[in-house]
Design an enzyme around this catalytic site. Structure first.
Site, PDB file in Angstrom:
ATOM      1  N   ASN A   9       0.875  -1.173   0.000  1.00 19.80           N
ATOM      2  CA  ASN A   9       0.000   0.000   0.000  1.00 19.80           C
ATOM      3  C   ASN A   9       0.906   1.214   0.000  1.00 19.80           C
ATOM      4  OD1 ASN A   9      -1.773   2.066   0.455  1.00 19.80           O
ATOM      5  ND2 ASN A   9      -2.331   1.452   2.548  1.00 19.80           N
ATOM      6  N   LYS A  11       0.118   4.262  -0.220  1.00 18.30           N
ATOM      7  CA  LYS A  11      -0.472   5.469   0.387  1.00 18.30           C
ATOM      8  C   LYS A  11      -0.230   6.670  -0.544  1.00 18.30           C
ATOM      9  CE  LYS A  11       0.067   3.242   4.829  1.00 18.30           C
ATOM     10  NZ  LYS A  11       0.261   3.327   6.269  1.00 18.30           N
ATOM     11  N   HIS A  96      -9.264   1.664   5.193  1.00 21.00           N
ATOM     12  CA  HIS A  96      -7.975   1.800   5.876  1.00 21.00           C
ATOM     13  C   HIS A  96      -8.131   2.749   7.071  1.00 21.00           C
ATOM     14  CE1 HIS A  96      -3.802   2.732   6.691  1.00 21.00           C
ATOM     15  NE2 HIS A  96      -3.493   1.638   6.021  1.00 21.00           N
ATOM     16  N   GLU A  98      -6.377   5.050   8.107  1.00 21.92           N
ATOM     17  CA  GLU A  98      -6.096   6.465   7.808  1.00 21.92           C
ATOM     18  C   GLU A  98      -7.301   7.142   7.180  1.00 21.92           C
ATOM     19  OE1 GLU A  98      -2.520   5.630   5.638  1.00 21.92           O
ATOM     20  OE2 GLU A  98      -1.522   5.072   7.505  1.00 21.92           O
ATOM     21  N   GLU A 165      -5.070  -4.815  10.627  1.00 24.28           N
ATOM     22  CA  GLU A 165      -4.020  -3.819  10.815  1.00 24.28           C
ATOM     23  C   GLU A 165      -4.223  -3.099  12.152  1.00 24.28           C
ATOM     24  OE1 GLU A 165      -2.150  -2.624   6.792  1.00 24.28           O
ATOM     25  OE2 GLU A 165      -3.727  -1.203   7.259  1.00 24.28           O
ATOM     26  N   GLY A 171       3.109   2.077  10.790  1.00 25.84           N
ATOM     27  CA  GLY A 171       4.099   3.144  10.648  1.00 25.84           C
ATOM     28  C   GLY A 171       4.899   3.427  11.900  1.00 25.84           C
ATOM     29  N   SER A 204       3.797  -2.359  10.118  1.00 23.86           N
ATOM     30  CA  SER A 204       5.260  -2.466  10.274  1.00 23.86           C
ATOM     31  C   SER A 204       5.813  -3.817   9.843  1.00 23.86           C
ATOM     32  CB  SER A 204       5.671  -2.145  11.715  1.00 23.86           C
ATOM     33  OG  SER A 204       5.358  -0.799  12.034  1.00 23.86           O
TER      34      SER A 204
HETATM   35  P1  13P Z   1       3.341   0.253   7.560  1.00 20.12           P
HETATM   36  O1  13P Z   1       3.777  -1.028   6.908  1.00 20.12           O
HETATM   37  O2  13P Z   1       4.118   1.442   7.068  1.00 20.12           O
HETATM   38  O3  13P Z   1       3.304   0.130   9.040  1.00 20.12           O
HETATM   39  O4  13P Z   1       1.844   0.532   7.077  1.00 20.12           O
HETATM   40  C1  13P Z   1       0.918  -0.482   7.173  1.00 20.12           C
HETATM   41  C2  13P Z   1      -0.310  -0.073   6.446  1.00 20.12           C
HETATM   42  O5  13P Z   1      -1.001   0.836   6.847  1.00 20.12           O
HETATM   43  C3  13P Z   1      -0.635  -0.784   5.204  1.00 20.12           C
HETATM   44  O6  13P Z   1      -1.909  -0.478   4.778  1.00 20.12           O
END
Ligand code: 13P
Length: 241
Positions: A9, A11, A96, A98, A165, A171, A204
């Site tokens: 992803n 983003k 997601h 976010e 997640e 992150g 992560s």
């Molecule tokens: P990270 O791998 O950067 O922690 O992000 C995970 C994520 O949100 C994938 O959708």
């Protein structure tokens, strides 16, 4: 048989030029990647058409990061299913954390987007996960079950990927322990009509922890943020052992 799917992803990262540069470095590393796993890149809208063209004939499939529930309409800033399928997109991330946190996505809008994806023959990747506060309060299970139950009303579980997640792991470098991710994913699976649904872990994931995560019996794949941004690290992840 449950399918394994490793998805990046991206983003809000990568211009079109950067995306194509990534592919140039990434694709040659897939020559020896075992056939048992699907590889997906969920990229920004502006890169999707050229990604799709450049991935034609490869084993990498293209995903988007959002889809509106209508096929067209006065919804400034949104994107519709037919716009994605026309350019070869096959997957779409929905719900997601976010989007839930910054853009007001709710289980109800997530549900509408999931159904729109399936109507357009896209496979949605539904993201669920708890905050640190919810985990500390012992609410992980009830929160996830609520997200699953409300999100999946009327959704076909045969054309669906779920990504667990935990928000505190996204992150942060603070990966959920592999056995705990395995336990939670098993619980999510127990709530599904289709126990063969692919369920990924995300938060992560990196080249160092991917082997242990993928060795867990309930974990069918990974949804990878930061570590999917360079060809070298994402290649190590899709080539997990
Ligand atoms: P990270 O791998 O950067 O922690 O992000 C995970 C994520 O949100 C994938 O959708």
């Amino acid at each position: 048989m449950r399918k394994v799917a490793i998805a990046g992803n991206w983003k809000m990262y990568k211009t079109q030029t950067e995306a194509l540069e990534f592919l140039q470095n990434f694709l040659p590393t897939l020559e020896t990647t075992p056939e048992d796993r699907d590889i997906i890149l969920c990229a920004p809208f502006t890169t999707l058409a050229s990604m799709s063209k450049n991935l034609h004939g490869s084993r990498v499939q293209v995903g988007a990061q959002n889809i509106h529930w209508e096929d067209a309409g006065a919804y400034t800033g949104e994107i519709a299913g037919p716009m994605l399928t026309e350019i070869g997109v096959r997957f779409v991330v929905v719900g997601h954390s976010e989007r839930r946190q910054y853009f007001g996505e709710t289980d109800e809008t997530v549900n509408l987007r999931l159904k729109a994806a399936q109507k357009n023959r896209l496979t949605p990747i539904l993201c669920v996960g708890e905050t640190k506060a919810q985990r500390d309060a012992g609410e992980t299970e009830s929160h996830l079950f609520g997200q699953i139950e409300r999100g999946l009303v009327g959704v076909d579980q045969n054309h669906l990927i779920i990504a667990y997640e935990p928000i505190w792991a996204i992150g942060t470098g603070d990966t959920c322990a592999a056995d705990e991710a395995n336990r939670v994913i098993g619980l999510i699976r127990s709530r599904l009509k289709n126990p063969d649904t692919t369920i990924q872990y995300g938060g992560s994931v990196n080249p160092k922890n991917v082997d242990e995560l993928m060795a867990q019996p309930e974990i069918d794949g990974a949804l990878v943020g930061g570590a999917s941004l360079t060809a070298e690290s994402f290649s190590r992840i899709v080539n997990y052992q």
